[in-house]
Design a protein around this motif. Sequence first.
Motif, PDB file in Angstrom:
ATOM      1  N   ASP A   1       9.347  31.046  31.711  1.00 16.84           N
ATOM      2  CA  ASP A   1       8.986  29.993  32.195  1.00 16.84           C
ATOM      3  C   ASP A   1       8.993  28.639  31.377  1.00 16.84           C
ATOM      4  OD1 ASP A   1       6.797  29.294  30.757  1.00 16.84           O
ATOM      5  OD2 ASP A   1       5.491  30.758  32.357  1.00 16.84           O
ATOM      6  N   LYS A   2       9.305  26.962  32.761  1.00 14.82           N
ATOM      7  CA  LYS A   2       9.392  26.374  31.711  1.00 14.82           C
ATOM      8  C   LYS A   2       8.474  25.175  31.867  1.00 14.82           C
ATOM      9  CE  LYS A   2      12.971  23.431  31.785  1.00 14.82           C
ATOM     10  NZ  LYS A   2      14.164  22.313  32.668  1.00 14.82           N
ATOM     11  N   GLY A   3       6.398  26.084  30.918  1.00 16.83           N
ATOM     12  CA  GLY A   3       6.189  25.666  31.233  1.00 16.83           C
ATOM     13  C   GLY A   3       4.973  25.562  29.677  1.00 16.83           C
ATOM     14  N   HIS A   4       5.900  26.376  28.789  1.00 21.00           N
ATOM     15  CA  HIS A   4       5.579  26.086  27.161  1.00 21.00           C
ATOM     16  C   HIS A   4       5.647  24.043  27.130  1.00 21.00           C
ATOM     17  CE1 HIS A   4       6.513  30.200  25.708  1.00 21.00           C
ATOM     18  NE2 HIS A   4       7.191  29.900  26.452  1.00 21.00           N
ATOM     19  N   LEU A   5       4.440  23.963  24.933  1.00 20.95           N
ATOM     20  CA  LEU A   5       4.066  22.611  25.044  1.00 20.95           C
ATOM     21  C   LEU A   5       5.785  22.578  25.082  1.00 20.95           C
ATOM     22  CD1 LEU A   5       2.269  20.736  23.460  1.00 20.95           C
ATOM     23  CD2 LEU A   5       3.199  22.415  21.506  1.00 20.95           C
TER      24      LEU A   5
ATOM     25  N   LEU B   1       9.101  32.084  20.849  1.00 19.81           N
ATOM     26  CA  LEU B   1       8.555  31.796  22.309  1.00 19.81           C
ATOM     27  C   LEU B   1       8.688  30.480  22.096  1.00 19.81           C
ATOM     28  CD1 LEU B   1       5.129  33.552  23.128  1.00 19.81           C
ATOM     29  CD2 LEU B   1       7.494  33.455  24.495  1.00 19.81           C
ATOM     30  N   ILE B   2       9.141  29.677  21.155  1.00 22.75           N
ATOM     31  CA  ILE B   2       8.354  27.897  21.219  1.00 22.75           C
ATOM     32  C   ILE B   2      10.095  27.352  20.491  1.00 22.75           C
ATOM     33  CG2 ILE B   2       6.074  28.382  20.183  1.00 22.75           C
ATOM     34  CD1 ILE B   2       7.835  27.355  17.459  1.00 22.75           C
ATOM     35  N   ASP B   3      10.771  28.139  20.490  1.00 23.01           N
ATOM     36  CA  ASP B   3      12.783  28.240  20.253  1.00 23.01           C
ATOM     37  C   ASP B   3      12.856  27.647  21.139  1.00 23.01           C
ATOM     38  OD1 ASP B   3      14.814  27.568  19.281  1.00 23.01           O
ATOM     39  OD2 ASP B   3      15.755  29.855  19.464  1.00 23.01           O
ATOM     40  N   GLY B   4      12.689  26.251  21.838  1.00 25.43           N
ATOM     41  CA  GLY B   4      13.278  26.084  22.923  1.00 25.43           C
ATOM     42  C   GLY B   4      14.337  24.558  23.153  1.00 25.43           C
ATOM     43  N   LEU B   5      13.800  23.598  21.744  1.00 28.29           N
ATOM     44  CA  LEU B   5      14.715  22.855  21.641  1.00 28.29           C
ATOM     45  C   LEU B   5      15.479  23.145  20.522  1.00 28.29           C
ATOM     46  CD1 LEU B   5      11.238  20.175  22.827  1.00 28.29           C
ATOM     47  CD2 LEU B   5      13.400  20.999  24.366  1.00 28.29           C
ATOM     48  N   ASP B   6      16.280  21.986  19.866  1.00 27.14           N
ATOM     49  CA  ASP B   6      16.847  21.580  18.078  1.00 27.14           C
ATOM     50  C   ASP B   6      15.654  21.380  17.545  1.00 27.14           C
ATOM     51  OD1 ASP B   6      18.655  22.428  20.264  1.00 27.14           O
ATOM     52  OD2 ASP B   6      19.686  19.629  20.230  1.00 27.14           O
TER      53      ASP B   6
ATOM     54  N   PRO C   1       2.506  27.935  17.512  1.00 28.13           N
ATOM     55  CA  PRO C   1       3.291  29.160  18.120  1.00 28.13           C
ATOM     56  C   PRO C   1       2.070  29.943  18.379  1.00 28.13           C
ATOM     57  CG  PRO C   1       3.710  29.623  15.863  1.00 28.13           C
ATOM     58  CD  PRO C   1       2.855  28.322  15.730  1.00 28.13           C
ATOM     59  N   LEU C   2       1.356  30.066  18.167  1.00 26.09           N
ATOM     60  CA  LEU C   2       0.038  31.593  18.419  1.00 26.09           C
ATOM     61  C   LEU C   2      -0.484  30.477  19.674  1.00 26.09           C
ATOM     62  CD1 LEU C   2      -1.584  33.591  17.496  1.00 26.09           C
ATOM     63  CD2 LEU C   2      -3.276  32.419  16.912  1.00 26.09           C
ATOM     64  N   SER C   3      -0.555  29.047  19.811  1.00 22.07           N
ATOM     65  CA  SER C   3      -1.548  28.299  20.838  1.00 22.07           C
ATOM     66  C   SER C   3      -0.956  29.137  22.303  1.00 22.07           C
ATOM     67  CB  SER C   3      -2.421  27.336  20.280  1.00 22.07           C
ATOM     68  OG  SER C   3      -0.873  26.302  20.015  1.00 22.07           O
ATOM     69  N   ASP C   4       0.541  28.235  21.757  1.00 26.56           N
ATOM     70  CA  ASP C   4       1.453  28.467  22.875  1.00 26.56           C
ATOM     71  C   ASP C   4       1.796  29.642  23.466  1.00 26.56           C
ATOM     72  OD1 ASP C   4       3.191  26.966  25.022  1.00 26.56           O
ATOM     73  OD2 ASP C   4       5.207  27.173  23.209  1.00 26.56           O
ATOM     74  N   THR C   5       1.454  30.960  22.463  1.00 28.28           N
ATOM     75  CA  THR C   5       2.161  31.950  23.008  1.00 28.28           C
ATOM     76  C   THR C   5       0.823  32.432  24.020  1.00 28.28           C
ATOM     77  OG1 THR C   5       3.064  33.154  21.553  1.00 28.28           O
ATOM     78  CG2 THR C   5       2.062  34.761  22.544  1.00 28.28           C
ATOM     79  N   PHE C   6      -0.754  32.111  24.020  1.00 28.82           N
ATOM     80  CA  PHE C   6      -1.895  32.161  23.952  1.00 28.82           C
ATOM     81  C   PHE C   6      -2.095  31.589  25.838  1.00 28.82           C
ATOM     82  CE2 PHE C   6      -5.553  31.059  24.935  1.00 28.82           C
ATOM     83  CZ  PHE C   6      -6.803  31.935  25.845  1.00 28.82           C
ATOM     84  N   PHE C   7      -1.423  30.248  25.545  1.00 33.22           N
ATOM     85  CA  PHE C   7      -1.440  29.757  26.878  1.00 33.22           C
ATOM     86  C   PHE C   7      -0.566  30.640  27.757  1.00 33.22           C
ATOM     87  CE2 PHE C   7      -4.196  26.329  24.394  1.00 33.22           C
ATOM     88  CZ  PHE C   7      -5.018  26.472  25.129  1.00 33.22           C
TER      89      PHE C   7
END
Length: 381
Positions: free
Chosen positions: A283-287, A166-171, A261-267
């Motif tokens: 969506d585009k609301g991740h950290l 879920l946090i794999d969104g930036l290089d 990653p845990l907190s990002d997944t929770f939120f």
Amino acid sequence: MSIGVIYAIGFAIALIVALLITPLVKKFAFFVGAIDKPNHRKVHTRIMPRMGGLAIYLAFVVSFFCVITLFPEGTLLGKDLNLLKAVLVGGTIIILTGAFDDRFELSAKLKLVLQIIAACVVVFGFNISIEFVSLPFGEDMQQINDWIGIPVTILWIVGVTNAINLIDGLDGLASGVSGIAIATILIMAIIMGFTPVILLSTLLLGGIIGFLRYNFHPAKIFMGDSGSLFLGFCLAMLSLIAFKQVTLVSFVIPLLIIGVPLSDTFFAIIRRLVNKKPIFAPDKGHLHHRLQDLGYGHRKTVLMIWGIAAIFGSMAIVQSAVIKFNGANWITFAVVCIVIFLTQIGAEVIGIVDKSRRPLIGLLHKLGLKLGIVNSQSRSK
């Protein structure tokens, strides 16, 4: 040959293999069509090869078989070898799942089924599961029944495996955060003298660092699901086998290790429930999205999240040191409360759930506590 030298050799082999094989994996990804095309949700603007996790996996496997024969006889016991085999077999199932997804974009349900199969292979094939638990403020360890320990173990493996994805969104973001988490586990394993975890962490860290040479911004290749799922699985396994006896104290440690990653997944789950969207809807609301919306550049956003991951890792190391002291559970309770408080404040500041709702900050204002918080909406304009 000393054990420390063997670890150093393994790290060097994994690093070198990752550096040499990643360009070949990049060509292979283009050849088989494992590519990531830009769209409205993604940051990159050109077609990128994925399946980079295959390079980390190959670096890990090659280095493992190169150094495993160097250990003096009797160093690795039968149970140690069982743990190592469990990671290799389960990790192979996961890497194949991720690689096929990078190429064919498997359905979420199929990926979940394959992850559950990998977890079941670990639990039933190698007899690895949570075995003991204690009440939060009790002292005596109690053995738990399999009907509790086995489902919790499977849930843990599958949950952590997906958290990295879920946090794999930036290089370089997911690979860097995973590397920091694994380095944290490595430090604690060295303190405890837990040979199999030291070995696995060392080899994985070498592979990740070698891969980061091509994955940090501007990336030449993406990890893809093959990388994020494989590293997530490895983190789940390393934290599980390092802290199989679950007290309140020891259970908090792996949670801190994967705190980002845990907190990002929770939120993300809370955000989608609040906005009445499916939990698995992208969506585009991740950290990392929110930090970029606040005006931070690509590299700075990644480095900031790496810093947050390092803070979580440092807290986990400190927390592991209190296990031996009287009152450890009370210290852990205080740490958990502080972490939850600061995490919630941070989430409200950057608007990770909702840009306009700030319940905790509003409560603090009502109590007369003024915080120097920049309005995220005004800054993003």
